[in-house]
Write an enzyme that holds these catalytic residues in place. Structure first.
Site, PDB file in Angstrom:
ATOM      1  N   MET A   1      24.219 -25.122  48.998  1.00  0.00           N
ATOM      2  CA  MET A   1      25.254 -26.073  49.403  1.00  0.00           C
ATOM      3  C   MET A   1      26.640 -25.479  49.173  1.00  0.00           C
ATOM      4  SD  MET A   1      23.955 -29.939  48.933  1.00  0.00           S
ATOM      5  CE  MET A   1      24.424 -30.189  47.238  1.00  0.00           C
TER       6      MET A   1
ATOM      7  N   HIS B   1      23.354 -18.438  42.246  1.00  0.00           N
ATOM      8  CA  HIS B   1      23.010 -18.226  43.654  1.00  0.00           C
ATOM      9  C   HIS B   1      22.838 -16.739  43.957  1.00  0.00           C
ATOM     10  CE1 HIS B   1      25.335 -22.112  43.839  1.00  0.00           C
ATOM     11  NE2 HIS B   1      24.267 -22.457  44.540  1.00  0.00           N
TER      12      HIS B   1
ATOM     13  N   SER C   1      26.261 -24.086  37.191  1.00  0.00           N
ATOM     14  CA  SER C   1      26.160 -25.166  38.170  1.00  0.00           C
ATOM     15  C   SER C   1      27.499 -25.316  38.870  1.00  0.00           C
ATOM     16  CB  SER C   1      25.800 -26.483  37.480  1.00  0.00           C
ATOM     17  OG  SER C   1      25.919 -27.576  38.368  1.00  0.00           O
TER      18      SER C   1
ATOM     19  N   ARG D   1      28.800 -27.987  39.584  1.00  0.00           N
ATOM     20  CA  ARG D   1      29.476 -29.140  38.991  1.00  0.00           C
ATOM     21  C   ARG D   1      30.186 -28.801  37.679  1.00  0.00           C
ATOM     22  NH1 ARG D   1      25.192 -31.900  41.767  1.00  0.00           N
ATOM     23  NH2 ARG D   1      26.048 -33.599  43.030  1.00  0.00           N
TER      24      ARG D   1
END
Length: 305
Positions: free
Chosen positions: A31, A38, A194, A196
Site C-alpha cells: 500500500m 517492504h 510499520s 503507521r
C-alpha cells in the site's frame, strides 16, 4: 523500471516479458509508504526469481468508514524511487476504478461486485476489531494475483493473520502462486517497522518497543519449559502485562487484544508446551505523547514452532 497503471497494460507486459514455462516472477503487493520491511520482501524476490514485480495501491475495501483511509500516508514518488533502486522490473500503480469498476463505498452493504471471504481464520484476532478487513484484503490480493499471475508472492510476518488468510485462500481456490512469509524487520530497539509508526513522535515510538518486549517475555517463558511441561495462557498474559502495565497506567497504551493461538488454525489455546506451534500476537493503541489526539494501532507477534 516500468510503471503501469492499467490491468490490460500489466497483462500485456507480463505475457510479453515473462515466459512462465521457463521463467519465474516474484510479486510484492504493497500500500506504499515503503520502508525496510517492504524492501526485505523485494530483495527476497530478487534473489529467488527472474523478474520482480511490485504494486502500490491503498485498498479502500479493507478500511471501515471510521478508519484512517484518507489519512493513510501516500508517498508515491519516493516509493517508486526506492523500488527502482532495488531493481524492480515493473510496478503496478492502479487507481480505485481500475481495481473496483463498480466503485467501492466503505459501507459493506453499499458495495457491489465480487468479494472474497475466507471463513474460519478471518473472524478472530484482527477480525474481531475489524470485521471486514480480511474480506477486503482477500479480495484485492485475489484481483492482483489474477492480473500479475506471479510464480511467487511475498508477505511480512508482522501481518501474520493476513498471511494465514491468504495462504488458505490461495490453496483452497487453487491459485497457482506460492506464498512466502518473511521475518519481521525491526528497528534497532525492537519496534516492528510499520507505515503507521510515522504518526508517532520519537518518544512514543521509543516506548512502543515495550510491545515487543512483552511478547518476547512470554516467548521466553515458553522456550524455558522442560520437555512435556505446559504453561498456562494466564501466566503468559501476566508476563506480558507486567511489562506493559506502566504504559497502560500512564495512558500511553490501550490494549485491544492479546492472543495465544495455534499458528495454523488461529484457535486460542488455554496452555502451551515448548514444542507447540504457537503465535503470540497483539494489537495495542498507542497515544502520541506530543499530540494527544493522535492514537495509533500497532500490531506485533512472535511465532514459536
Amino acid at each position: 523500471m516500468k510503471v503501469l497503471h492499467g490491468v490490460d497494460e500489466v497483462v500485456q507486459w507480463r505475457t510479453t516479458n515473462v515466459d512462465r514455462r521457463f521463467q519465474s516472477s516474484g510479486f510484492v503487493p504493497t500500500m506504499g509508504c515503503l520502508h525496510e520491511g517492504h524492501l526485505s520482501l523485494i530483495r527476497a524476490s530478487k534473489q529467488e526469481n527472474d523478474f520482480t514485480i511490485a504494486s502500490i495501491f491503498v485498498n479502500p475495501s479493507q478500511f471501515a468508514p471510521t478508519e484512517d483511509l484518507d489519512k493513510y500516508p501516500r508517498t508515491l514518488q519516493n516509493d517508486l524511487a526506492m523500488l527502482e533502486a532495488e531493481g524492480v522490473d515493473m510496478c503496478f500503480v492502479p487507481n480505485v476504478k481500475e481495481i473496483y469498476p463498480q466503485g467501492i463505498p466503505l459501507h459493506v452493504d453499499e458495495q457491489r461486485g465480487p468479494f472474497v471471504s475466507v471463513l474460519g481464520v478471518s473472524e478472530q484476532l484482527e477480525g474481531r476489531t475489524r470485521p471486514n478487513f480480511f474480506r477486503g484484503v482477500a479480495t484485492v490480493v485475489t484481483k492482483l494475483l489474477n492480473v500479475v499471475f506471479p510464480t511467487n508472492a511475498y508477505f511480512g510476518q508482522k501481518d501474520f493473520q493476513q498471511f494465514t488468510v491468504l495462504k488458505v485462500m490461495t490453496e483452497e481456490l487453487f491459485v497457482n502462486t506460492k506464498l512466502t512469509m518473511m521475518p519481521i524487520v525491526r528497528d534497532s530497539e525492537g519496534l516492528a517497522l510499520s507505515s503507521r509508526n510515522r504518526y508517532l513522535c520519537a518518544e512514543s515510538r521509543r516506548i512502543s518497543t515495550a510491545i515487543y518486549q512483552g511478547l518476547e517475555a512470554a516467548a521466553s517463558a515458553v522456550n524455558a519449559l522442560d520437555p512435556g511441561a505446559h504453561i498456562s495462557r494466564e501466566t503468559l498474559e501476566n508476563r506480558i502485562g507486567k511489562i506493559w502495565e506502566p504504559y497502560v497506567s500512564s495512558g500511553d497504551f490501550e490494549v485491544d487484544y492479546v492472543s495465544v493461538a495455534h499458528a495454523r488454525s488461529l484457535q486460542e489455546l488455554d496452555d502451551v508446551s515448548r514444542d507447540a506451534d504457537v503465535v503470540i500476537s497483539c494489537a495495542v493503541y498507542v497515544t502520541d505523547r506530543e499530540v494527544k489526539s493522535t492514537r495509533v494501532r500497532l500490531i506485533d507477534n512472535v511465532v514459536l514452532t
